[in-house]
Design an enzyme around this catalytic site. Structure first.
Site, PDB file in Angstrom:
ATOM      1  CB  CYS A   1      24.557  44.992  67.608  1.00  0.00           C
ATOM      2  SG  CYS A   1      23.460  46.516  67.164  1.00  0.00           S
ATOM      3  CB  THR A   2      28.271  47.906  65.812  1.00  0.00           C
ATOM      4  OG1 THR A   2      28.956  46.684  65.627  1.00  0.00           O
ATOM      5  CG2 THR A   2      29.219  48.918  65.480  1.00  0.00           C
ATOM      6  N   GLY A   3      25.860  49.565  66.394  1.00  0.00           N
ATOM      7  CA  GLY A   3      25.178  50.798  66.470  1.00  0.00           C
ATOM      8  C   GLY A   3      23.607  51.010  67.050  1.00  0.00           C
ATOM      9  CG  ASN A   4      20.423  49.968  70.128  1.00  0.00           C
ATOM     10  OD1 ASN A   4      19.964  50.800  70.932  1.00  0.00           O
ATOM     11  ND2 ASN A   4      19.863  48.774  70.123  1.00  0.00           N
ATOM     12  CB  THR A   5      20.490  51.687  63.963  1.00  0.00           C
ATOM     13  OG1 THR A   5      21.730  51.317  62.978  1.00  0.00           O
ATOM     14  CG2 THR A   5      20.836  52.958  64.666  1.00  0.00           C
ATOM     15  CB  CYS A   6      20.591  46.901  61.910  1.00  0.00           C
ATOM     16  SG  CYS A   6      21.210  47.897  61.075  1.00  0.00           S
ATOM     17  NE  ARG A   7      24.746  43.488  63.778  1.00  0.00           N
ATOM     18  CZ  ARG A   7      25.964  43.565  63.811  1.00  0.00           C
ATOM     19  NH1 ARG A   7      26.383  42.334  63.560  1.00  0.00           N
ATOM     20  NH2 ARG A   7      26.637  44.474  64.055  1.00  0.00           N
TER      21      ARG A   7
ATOM     22  CG  ASP B   1      26.265  45.727  60.713  1.00  0.00           C
ATOM     23  OD1 ASP B   1      24.967  46.067  60.459  1.00  0.00           O
ATOM     24  OD2 ASP B   1      26.980  46.635  61.314  1.00  0.00           O
TER      25      ASP B   1
END
Length: 165
Positions: free
Chosen positions: A7-13, A122
Site C-alpha cells: 500500500c502507500t505507507g505500510n501502516t494500515c491496509r 485508505d
C-alpha cells in the site's frame, strides 16, 4: 510461497492484510507473508486505529514496523497484492519483470466486480468506523485468497497465475 501486500505507507491496509493472512495460515509453514509501502517511512509503527481494529480480529499488530518497498526483495515474491490499482500500476511500471504476479487484493480474490471495484480505500486519518470497514474488506479478500491458494495447491498449479483455481 512468498506473498507481499503493498500500500502507500505500510501502516494500515497492507499491514492489516499481512498480519491477518499470517494469523489465518500460521500452521502452513510453506507460506511466508510480507508487506511494504511504496512511500513508507521504514520503522514507523502501525496506526493506533489499525492496531485496535485488528484486535477485534484476534490479530496482534503491536510489533509491526513499516518497510519501504525499496528495502524489500520484491523480485523473490511469488505473489504481490496491492491495495489499489494505482499501487499496481506503479509497481508494474517500476518492476515490469514482475508484472505477471502483481494484482490488486480485490482482483486476485475475485472481488473486483469485473475490474470496476479494484481499490481498498485508505483509512489513514479517518475514524474507527472507517478502519472497521477497511478491515472487513481486507478480511473478505484474505478469506478468498486463502481459498484460492488452497485450491491452487491441491491442483498443483502455479500459485501466482490469475484465475488458476
Amino acid at each position: 510461497m512468498k506473498i507481499m501486500f503493498v500500500c502507500t505507507g505500510n501502516t494500515c491496509r497492507s499491514a492489516m492484510a499481512h498480519h491477518m493472512l499470517e494469523k489465518m495460515i500460521k500452521e502452513k509453514d510453506n507460506v511466508e507473508v510480507y508487506s511494504c509501502g511504496i512511500y513508507a517511512d521504514s520503522g514507523e509503527p502501525a496506526t493506533y486505529s489499525a492496531i485496535d481494529v485488528m484486535k477485534e480480529y484476534g490479530v496482534d499488530m503491536n510489533n509491526h514496523r513499516a518497510t519501504n518497498i525499496k528495502e524489500t526483495k520484491i523480485e523473490q515474491m511469488d505473489l504481490i497484492l496491492c491495495a489499489t490499482k494505482n499501487h499496481k500500476a506503479q509497481l508494474i511500471s517500476k518492476y515490469s519483470d514482475e508484472k505477471e504476479k502483481i494484482f490488486t487484493m480485490k482482483e486476485y480474490a475475485g472481488l473486483d466486480n469485473n475490474g470496476q471495484d479494484m481499490d481498498i480505500s485508505d483509512p489513514w486519518g479517518y475514524n474507527m468506523n472507517t478502519y472497521r470497514m477497511c478491515a472487513a474488506e481486507i478480511s473478505l479478500c484474505v478469506d478468498k485468497i486463502i481459498e484460492k491458494l488452497t485450491i491452487n495447491n491441491k491442483n498443483h498449479k502455479l500459485l501466482s497465475k490469475k484465475g488458476g483455481g
